[in-house]
Design a protein around this motif. Sequence first.
Motif, mmCIF file in Angstrom:
data_model
loop_
_atom_site.group_PDB
_atom_site.id
_atom_site.type_symbol
_atom_site.label_atom_id
_atom_site.label_comp_id
_atom_site.label_asym_id
_atom_site.label_seq_id
_atom_site.Cartn_x
_atom_site.Cartn_y
_atom_site.Cartn_z
ATOM 1 N N UNK A 160 130.743 56.287 -21.214
ATOM 2 C CA UNK A 160 131.948 57.089 -21.007
ATOM 3 C C UNK A 160 133.214 56.268 -21.250
ATOM 4 N N UNK A 161 133.189 55.022 -20.876
ATOM 5 C CA UNK A 161 134.364 54.163 -21.095
ATOM 6 C C UNK A 161 134.534 53.833 -22.568
ATOM 7 N N UNK A 162 133.461 53.882 -23.329
ATOM 8 C CA UNK A 162 133.509 53.546 -24.745
ATOM 9 C C UNK A 162 133.656 54.770 -25.628
ATOM 10 N N UNK A 163 132.733 54.939 -26.552
ATOM 11 C CA UNK A 163 132.806 56.025 -27.528
ATOM 12 C C UNK A 163 132.643 57.407 -26.915
ATOM 13 N N UNK A 164 132.146 57.476 -25.691
ATOM 14 C CA UNK A 164 131.955 58.765 -25.042
ATOM 15 C C UNK A 164 133.213 59.339 -24.409
ATOM 16 N N UNK A 165 134.305 58.553 -24.397
ATOM 17 C CA UNK A 165 135.527 59.031 -23.753
ATOM 18 C C UNK A 165 136.041 60.281 -24.464
ATOM 19 N N UNK A 166 136.276 61.324 -23.677
ATOM 20 C CA UNK A 166 136.791 62.616 -24.132
ATOM 21 C C UNK A 166 135.803 63.431 -24.946
ATOM 22 N N UNK A 167 134.534 63.032 -24.968
ATOM 23 C CA UNK A 167 133.522 63.854 -25.625
ATOM 24 C C UNK A 167 132.996 64.842 -24.598
ATOM 25 N N UNK A 168 133.112 66.095 -24.924
ATOM 26 C CA UNK A 168 132.774 67.167 -23.989
ATOM 27 C C UNK A 168 131.322 67.082 -23.526
ATOM 28 N N UNK A 169 131.158 67.227 -22.227
ATOM 29 C CA UNK A 169 129.841 67.341 -21.610
ATOM 30 C C UNK A 169 130.049 68.068 -20.291
ATOM 31 N N UNK A 170 129.366 69.150 -20.104
ATOM 32 C CA UNK A 170 129.615 70.033 -18.962
ATOM 33 C C UNK A 170 129.606 69.305 -17.620
ATOM 34 N N UNK A 225 143.147 59.496 -15.439
ATOM 35 C CA UNK A 225 143.335 58.230 -16.145
ATOM 36 C C UNK A 225 141.988 57.529 -16.288
ATOM 37 N N UNK A 226 141.790 56.807 -17.405
ATOM 38 C CA UNK A 226 140.562 56.024 -17.553
ATOM 39 C C UNK A 226 140.375 55.015 -16.411
ATOM 40 N N UNK A 227 141.456 54.708 -15.701
ATOM 41 C CA UNK A 227 141.358 53.779 -14.587
ATOM 42 C C UNK A 227 140.460 54.323 -13.472
ATOM 43 N N UNK A 228 140.432 55.627 -13.302
ATOM 44 C CA UNK A 228 139.555 56.228 -12.284
ATOM 45 C C UNK A 228 138.090 55.908 -12.602
ATOM 46 N N UNK A 229 137.732 56.056 -13.871
ATOM 47 C CA UNK A 229 136.360 55.743 -14.275
ATOM 48 C C UNK A 229 136.088 54.262 -14.068
ATOM 49 N N UNK A 230 137.071 53.418 -14.351
ATOM 50 C CA UNK A 230 136.908 51.987 -14.106
ATOM 51 C C UNK A 230 136.657 51.725 -12.621
ATOM 52 N N UNK A 283 136.814 44.110 -16.826
ATOM 53 C CA UNK A 283 138.191 44.209 -17.322
ATOM 54 C C UNK A 283 138.490 45.704 -17.511
ATOM 55 N N UNK A 284 139.517 46.238 -16.853
ATOM 56 C CA UNK A 284 139.783 47.670 -16.943
ATOM 57 C C UNK A 284 140.107 48.168 -18.352
ATOM 58 N N UNK A 285 140.555 47.284 -19.240
ATOM 59 C CA UNK A 285 140.895 47.698 -20.604
ATOM 60 C C UNK A 285 139.690 47.675 -21.543
ATOM 61 N N UNK A 286 138.601 47.022 -21.123
ATOM 62 C CA UNK A 286 137.432 46.857 -21.993
ATOM 63 C C UNK A 286 136.717 48.185 -22.196
ATOM 64 N N UNK A 303 147.947 52.649 -20.801
ATOM 65 C CA UNK A 303 146.916 53.653 -20.493
ATOM 66 C C UNK A 303 146.283 53.365 -19.144
ATOM 67 N N UNK A 304 146.105 52.095 -18.853
ATOM 68 C CA UNK A 304 145.486 51.701 -17.594
ATOM 69 C C UNK A 304 146.583 51.564 -16.553
ATOM 70 N N UNK A 305 146.510 52.390 -15.565
ATOM 71 C CA UNK A 305 147.492 52.360 -14.485
ATOM 72 C C UNK A 305 146.755 52.029 -13.207
ATOM 73 N N UNK A 306 147.017 50.871 -12.701
ATOM 74 C CA UNK A 306 146.384 50.495 -11.447
ATOM 75 C C UNK A 306 146.832 51.476 -10.364
ATOM 76 N N UNK A 307 145.897 52.195 -9.835
ATOM 77 C CA UNK A 307 146.205 53.162 -8.797
ATOM 78 C C UNK A 307 145.578 52.687 -7.497
ATOM 79 N N UNK A 308 146.220 52.997 -6.412
ATOM 80 C CA UNK A 308 145.603 52.675 -5.134
ATOM 81 C C UNK A 308 144.363 53.527 -4.994
ATOM 82 N N UNK A 309 143.275 52.882 -4.689
ATOM 83 C CA UNK A 309 142.018 53.615 -4.564
ATOM 84 C C UNK A 309 142.058 54.475 -3.309
ATOM 85 N N UNK A 310 141.860 55.742 -3.524
ATOM 86 C CA UNK A 310 141.809 56.653 -2.385
ATOM 87 C C UNK A 310 140.415 56.608 -1.775
#
Length: 122
Positions: free
Chosen positions: A27-37, A46-51, A74-77, A89-96
């Motif tokens: 999902x972090x790689x080539x699967x990002x934004x590829x539809x899957x139900x 943000x991709x940071x959530x997946x990280x 690495x969050x950008x990898x 693109x990577x926004x460090x968010x406080x983890x909820x």
Amino acid sequence: MRLWHEALISKLPRQQLLGQHRECCALRGLGWNKKHATVDYVFQYSPDKLFQYHIKVMDEMKKRGYNNDPLWENPAYRGKACPPYKEDVIKEENESRRIYPEHDAAYLEECISNLSAKGIYL
């Protein structure tokens, strides 16, 4: 493709935990934004959530003595086939308490039922 409820990560059997790592990598790689139900909700954030979620998976792997490529910490990898994310693109968010709001009580029950159907009882 499924991201197990966050509360289950520490309880997942070896096969499901390592599979979860592979799913996160995909999902972090080539699967990002590829539809899957099952995982489309991931792309609303943000991709940071997946990280953040992936870090939880890798931390559990380390606790169990499994190794992962440290490049994934690495969050950008995004893997060898994808260029890294740009800093904006990577926004460090406080983890909820919960990374994905979709991982609610109903989703937890759905995941437990799914595992039970595979003969995995937590």
